[in-house]
Design a protein around this motif. Sequence first.
Motif, mmCIF file in Angstrom:
data_model
loop_
_atom_site.group_PDB
_atom_site.id
_atom_site.type_symbol
_atom_site.label_atom_id
_atom_site.label_comp_id
_atom_site.label_asym_id
_atom_site.label_seq_id
_atom_site.Cartn_x
_atom_site.Cartn_y
_atom_site.Cartn_z
ATOM 1 N N VAL A 113 0.843 -1.201 0.000
ATOM 2 C CA VAL A 113 0.000 0.000 0.000
ATOM 3 C C VAL A 113 0.878 1.251 0.000
ATOM 4 C CG1 VAL A 113 -1.654 1.369 1.356
ATOM 5 C CG2 VAL A 113 -1.993 -1.098 1.097
ATOM 6 N N ALA A 114 1.878 1.264 0.884
ATOM 7 C CA ALA A 114 2.769 2.429 0.991
ATOM 8 C C ALA A 114 3.492 2.689 -0.332
ATOM 9 C CB ALA A 114 3.780 2.210 2.118
ATOM 10 N N LYS A 115 3.924 1.609 -0.986
ATOM 11 C CA LYS A 115 4.641 1.729 -2.275
ATOM 12 C C LYS A 115 3.717 2.307 -3.350
ATOM 13 C CE LYS A 115 7.291 -1.174 -5.519
ATOM 14 N NZ LYS A 115 6.414 -1.589 -6.598
ATOM 15 N N ARG A 116 2.493 1.795 -3.389
ATOM 16 C CA ARG A 116 1.519 2.251 -4.391
ATOM 17 C C ARG A 116 1.155 3.726 -4.158
ATOM 18 N NH1 ARG A 116 -0.456 2.217 -9.313
ATOM 19 N NH2 ARG A 116 -2.713 2.266 -9.511
ATOM 20 N N VAL A 117 0.987 4.115 -2.899
ATOM 21 C CA VAL A 117 0.655 5.504 -2.568
ATOM 22 C C VAL A 117 1.787 6.430 -3.011
ATOM 23 C CG1 VAL A 117 0.290 7.140 -0.663
ATOM 24 C CG2 VAL A 117 -0.955 4.968 -0.699
ATOM 25 N N ARG A 118 3.040 6.013 -2.739
ATOM 26 C CA ARG A 118 4.199 6.825 -3.164
ATOM 27 C C ARG A 118 4.223 6.993 -4.677
ATOM 28 N NH1 ARG A 118 7.125 4.140 0.616
ATOM 29 N NH2 ARG A 118 7.985 2.692 -0.931
ATOM 30 N N GLU A 119 3.985 5.867 -5.395
ATOM 31 C CA GLU A 119 3.968 5.903 -6.866
ATOM 32 C C GLU A 119 2.917 6.896 -7.375
ATOM 33 O OE1 GLU A 119 3.033 1.969 -8.164
ATOM 34 O OE2 GLU A 119 5.057 1.198 -7.823
ATOM 35 N N GLY A 125 2.496 14.463 -9.249
ATOM 36 C CA GLY A 125 3.373 15.600 -8.937
ATOM 37 C C GLY A 125 3.252 16.120 -7.526
ATOM 38 N N LEU A 126 2.792 15.255 -6.587
ATOM 39 C CA LEU A 126 2.636 15.694 -5.197
ATOM 40 C C LEU A 126 3.413 14.775 -4.248
ATOM 41 C CD1 LEU A 126 -1.184 16.626 -5.093
ATOM 42 C CD2 LEU A 126 0.747 18.187 -5.190
ATOM 43 N N GLY A 127 4.555 14.284 -4.732
ATOM 44 C CA GLY A 127 5.373 13.350 -3.942
ATOM 45 C C GLY A 127 5.763 13.878 -2.572
ATOM 46 N N GLY A 139 -6.900 24.019 -4.219
ATOM 47 C CA GLY A 139 -7.995 23.298 -4.893
ATOM 48 C C GLY A 139 -7.480 22.351 -5.955
ATOM 49 N N GLY A 140 -6.518 22.810 -6.742
ATOM 50 C CA GLY A 140 -5.955 21.960 -7.797
ATOM 51 C C GLY A 140 -5.232 20.741 -7.229
ATOM 52 N N GLN A 141 -4.513 20.958 -6.113
ATOM 53 C CA GLN A 141 -3.813 19.836 -5.466
ATOM 54 C C GLN A 141 -4.807 18.844 -4.874
ATOM 55 O OE1 GLN A 141 -1.402 22.213 -2.804
ATOM 56 N NE2 GLN A 141 0.418 21.971 -4.080
ATOM 57 N N GLN A 142 -5.876 19.359 -4.266
ATOM 58 C CA GLN A 142 -6.902 18.464 -3.703
ATOM 59 C C GLN A 142 -7.529 17.608 -4.809
ATOM 60 O OE1 GLN A 142 -9.831 20.157 -0.917
ATOM 61 N NE2 GLN A 142 -8.479 21.898 -0.681
#
Length: 364
Positions: A113-119, A125-127, A139-142
């Motif tokens: 799960v953690a790996k997939r979330v990071r990917e 573009g929100l690493g 708003g755009g980031q959300q």
Amino acid sequence: MTTLPYLRIQRLTKKFGAFTALDNISLEIAEGEFVCFLGPSGCGKTTLLRAIAGLDIQTRGRIEQAGRDISILPPTKRDFGIVFQSYALFPNLTAAKNVAYGLENTRAKRAEVAKRVRELLDLIGLGDHGGKYPAQLSGGQQQRVALARALATSPGLLLLDEPLSALDAKVRVYLRHEVKQLQRRLGVTTIMVTHDQEEALTMADRIVVMNHGAIEQIGTPLEIYREPASPFVADFIGVMNFVAGTVVRDGVVRLGRVELACEADGLTPGSEVTLAIRPEDILVQDVPGPGSQPNALRARVDALAFLGSFFRADLVGDALEGMLLRADLPVDLVRRLGIAEKTTMSFLLPRERIRVYPGSAIHR
């Protein structure tokens, strides 16, 4: 060999009491396609999306996804991710936890799960923003986090319900490009509901134009823009001149005192028609040639408005008999020819750019 459509909708009808929200809709969508449902408020586009998701089960009709009948399955048994206009993020969970939410219900291992979330956070573009809460994001980031959450379980179908309409114009244009690039990279079959014609034209492989619970036209953005099947589609997409005309003979229509060659075969001479031509398709006859060119028209510039990348001219003239045509003229042409209000000149209405619709109903 014909490949089967990824999504097949057959004779779908949805009624709310006596009101018919969807009227016998049939549609096929190919795998990996980006399709926009486009139309005014109340045309049925969101109802159709919700029927596909199982959030509003249709009154009758059938929906197949990847060859499987999903017509009466609850949403949890269907294979899709969905993004709403309002983002619908959990305010008490971080961006990373929001993205992980769907995965944690699949009993996947914590490390996976953690790996997939990071990917996914890297992909949008929100690493570096995984630890932030929704209130700390723009708003755009959300909206990008909501997109990552919808994609987390690798769904076969991505459903987007006016996902960009709550954002300001600049962010919306930027995200249009981002979402389209992401969809192309992942190859996920995507349906987006929008009432924004520009959004549909720039993002879709095909557009489904809807009106009063029915499909008016399905086609590529270019087909819909260049060859609108009805006055409604012509009026809804882009800017269009509508003027009344009369059929003279096969391929010739009278507009005011001018006879125009156009695609009007098969219509009875004397019958009333509506002519449609886009403002950018009306051309200035820059250097008048010997004799009169076909579809040439003398007209006066009654008003001239500067709109940044072009001038919009209101054209009037004796030959038009009180009708007005709008023409969009390139800035350099207006400057070069010294076109100003009250200038009289020749304009051309290219034969292949005139659309002819039966009847005299001028849609506004």
